[in-house]
Design an enzyme around this catalytic site. Sequence first.
Site, PDB file in Angstrom:
ATOM      1  CB  SER A 140      -1.426   0.426   0.747  1.00 23.35           C
ATOM      2  OG  SER A 140       0.082   0.713   2.626  1.00 23.35           O
ATOM      3  CD  GLU A 141       3.037   4.316   4.023  1.00 25.89           C
ATOM      4  OE1 GLU A 141       3.624   4.508   3.272  1.00 25.89           O
ATOM      5  OE2 GLU A 141       1.549   3.477   4.026  1.00 25.89           O
TER       6      GLU A 141
END
Length: 494
Positions: A115-116
């Site tokens: 996600s990052e």
Amino acid sequence: MPKRKRAQRPASESEEDYVDNSDSSYDETSRAKVPQKTRKARKKGHENDGSTVVNSISGHPVSMHVISSVEPMRIALLEWYDRVHDARKMPWRKKFDPSLDVEGRAQRAYEVWISEIMLQQTQVATVIPYYNKWIAKFPTIRDLAASDIKTVNSLWKGLGYYSRAARLLSAAQKVVKELHGRLPDNAKDMEAEIPGVALHAQPKSKRTLDVLWAGAESFIKQSKRPGDINQALIELGSTVCAVRDPASQTSAVEADIEELCLVCDPIPSDEDNGSVTIYPMKAERKKPREELDSVNVIEWRSRDSRDRWFLLVRRPQGGLLAGLHEFPTLPNLSGVKASSTSNMAEIPYTLLQELLVQPPSSHSDKVPLKKSATSNSSYNVPEVIQVTSAGDVVHIFSHIKKTYRVQWVLLEGDELPQLRPSVSPDQGTRENGNRAKNSEGKHKGSEVSEVELNTIPQTLSAQWVPLTQVLDANISTGVLKVWKLVEKLWATTQ
């Protein structure tokens, strides 16, 4: 310190590479000029580097930047975050579970890591559907490591900054091979071992960095929820103290913090809009260089049927748009050569000589033909029926403003033309070579009519793709724009 501007949020789809930034263009608005008198006064205050320095304008010591009562702020921040934790329905955001074993924590690290990386220069709303598809396809880091760049890029298609996808794949393979399938559990090893992970430190001043890191460390020191504090601060900046239209005009951030800061440039009061809208401030972005590429949508049709096939080539694994497919392209043309219709019409012949075993004959004596060593038959030699200009497509990367000059090239023949065997050169060599500086320090453009064929390396691979499958190929957003432009040409001419 460089002149700084107010940063606006990037567009929902960031293109393309180089963060690659990388892959987006920001719409930035210059802040008002600071009076020279004020700037000089502030500069004078900067000259003394002692810890008890007092700002010559606002009259406060540097010690004011130390967060001395962090616990009340930390409690209030976490109480607020607990109420809004699930408001944006982000699938990677889960409450911390202290009962997780080593493998469970490693799995959570994988999900957060994905996600990052996706969220770099890309909005949450854009990322969520991509994240869900990714986790469905690669539920664990071992699943990702067992995949290939073609599959990974197909999931990433349209998200921008494609080098991120390649780094995720290479990092996953390294983790499985060298780190027992688990990401490092500390920041130092993550930065040292995992491609694409680095400490983000935008300010160049050591004093500024020291102040920021001291404040950050004070927030998480002795906290039982350091991860939630980090997420809470991000959530606060994203939903409350937003760059535009902040949700709270009574926020403490609205105070003129430049008057309480010795390490930053002065800013105007901006009283009409509230000074919260001035932040975050960014260094002025370097203007992207401009390049002109000839993009050739090469179509082959059989004389005996209605089959339509299109030629796609694959870019190298490194550099801009790594591993993606594109239409045959000659990059970085000079303005003079690009303005000549005859020179532009000659480009497809040059490219086809590098790609086909039996290329069509050129009508120009300036481009010598490559003859096949295996056959003298003209039966499989396609004929160029037409070369039609489709217009220009402008596509902006973080560091390059590309203008794609698009041509539709129609071939006809008895059999689908045979492609030359794939090799593994670096097409980037061609692009870098075309940008080589001359003795006056200016970039040279491609001399189309004087191109030596051995200076145009073959691409990693080439393939004929049926009309119905072009959009399913691993193509970038820029190539998709090119395709739509050619479709528009067909609609108006056929």
